[in-house]
Enzyme design. Structure first.
Site, PDB file in Angstrom:
ATOM      1  CB  ALA A  33      43.853 -75.160 -33.313  1.00 21.22           C
ATOM      2  CG  ASN A  34      49.000 -74.560 -35.479  1.00 23.09           C
ATOM      3  OD1 ASN A  34      49.607 -75.608 -35.247  1.00 23.09           O
ATOM      4  ND2 ASN A  34      49.159 -73.459 -34.750  1.00 23.09           N
ATOM      5  NE  ARG A  35      46.154 -79.496 -41.827  1.00 21.02           N
ATOM      6  CZ  ARG A  35      44.964 -80.083 -41.799  1.00 21.02           C
ATOM      7  NH1 ARG A  35      44.715 -81.025 -40.908  1.00 21.02           N
ATOM      8  NH2 ARG A  35      44.022 -79.719 -42.639  1.00 21.02           N
ATOM      9  CB  ALA A  99      52.875 -74.309 -34.844  1.00 26.09           C
TER      10      ALA A  99
END
Ligand code: CTP
Ligand code: CA
Length: 225
Positions: A33-35, A99
């Site tokens: 995942a990402n932020r 994102a």
């Protein structure tokens, strides 16, 4: 009484927004995942609805609520996000604020991976489809205005120009995520980049950035006829 109603520059228009991160499975209990919080994309969807548009929001996994008055479709992976985005066409404006994970595992495990006392597993990765580039390249149902985002930590405008050309979109909203506090924070500093112009906006709350972006997109669409 109802909520005060302002001008509705997007009345009768259809707007599509992607927002949030994607999750790419490693096994049934783990993911890449990402932020991304989804705050900016969700705020844009809400602002477009407030401007009178019929809005579909394709949201990756986020902890913030669905915006009121918006048709929100929840997805997990980049491939699911692409399919949901294609299903939401046609649209007059498409805004790609998600994102999207650049890579997914080549082959997610069907069962939870176990420590077996040997060396840690290595993850083979493959590139995900580029949702923005795919939609911008469509011959049928290409939205009149295709807007990309670019989160960069350096050379923000130069990288945004390169992305504009590579992805075939009409405008890139570039933001500098080099400092702390943008990812997940409530403020954003953006540069609006086209092939021949750059407009830098002051640092504003993400909800105000959203309102101004939507007004700007409505103007651009109106001038496209
Ligand atoms: N994007 C997308 N699908 C992807 C990757 C990116 O739709 N698989 C969109 C994002 O939503 C954003 C724009 O493309 O609007 C730019 O994303 P970004 O991550 O900055 O660009 P990349 O081409 O992935 O380049 P890099 O991450 O290597 O800088
Ligand atoms: Ca990327």
């Amino acid at each position: 009484g109802g909520a005060p109603s302002g001008p509705k520059p997007l009345a009768g228009r259809r707007v599509l927004v992607t927002s949030g991160p994607t999750h790419e499975p490693i096994d049934p209990v783990r993911y890449i995942a990402n932020r991304s919080s989804g705050k900016q994309g969700h705020a844009i969807a809400a602002a477009a609805a407030a401007a009178g548009a019929q809005v579909t929001l394709i949201s990756g996994p986020v902890t913030i609520p669905d915006p009121v008055g918006v048709n929100t479709v929840h997805v997990e992976s980049a491939r699911d996000m692409l399919a949901a985005t294609e299903s939401a066409l046609p649209a007059d404006i498409a805004i790609f604020a998600a994102a999207v994970a650049d890579w997914r595992t080549a082959d997610a495990a069907g069962q939870k991976m176990k420590k077996d006392g040997k060396s840690p597993p290595s993850l083979a990765l493959v590139e995900n489809p580029d949702i923005l580039a795919t939609i911008a390249a469509r011959e049928i149902d290409r939205p009149a205005l295709v807007v990309g985002f670019a989160a960069e930590t350096q050379n923000v405008v130069d990288y945004a120009r390169a992305k504009l050309a590579k992805k075939g979109c009409d405008l890139i909203v570039a933001n500098d995520v080099g400092g702390t506090g943008v990812m997940g924070g409530d403020a954003n500093t953006v540069h609006l980049v086209t092939t021949d112009s750059v407009e830098t906006w002051p640092t504003l709350p993400k909800v105000d950035v959203a309102t101004r972006l939507v007004a700007h997109f409505a103007d651009l669409l109106a001038h496209k006829g």
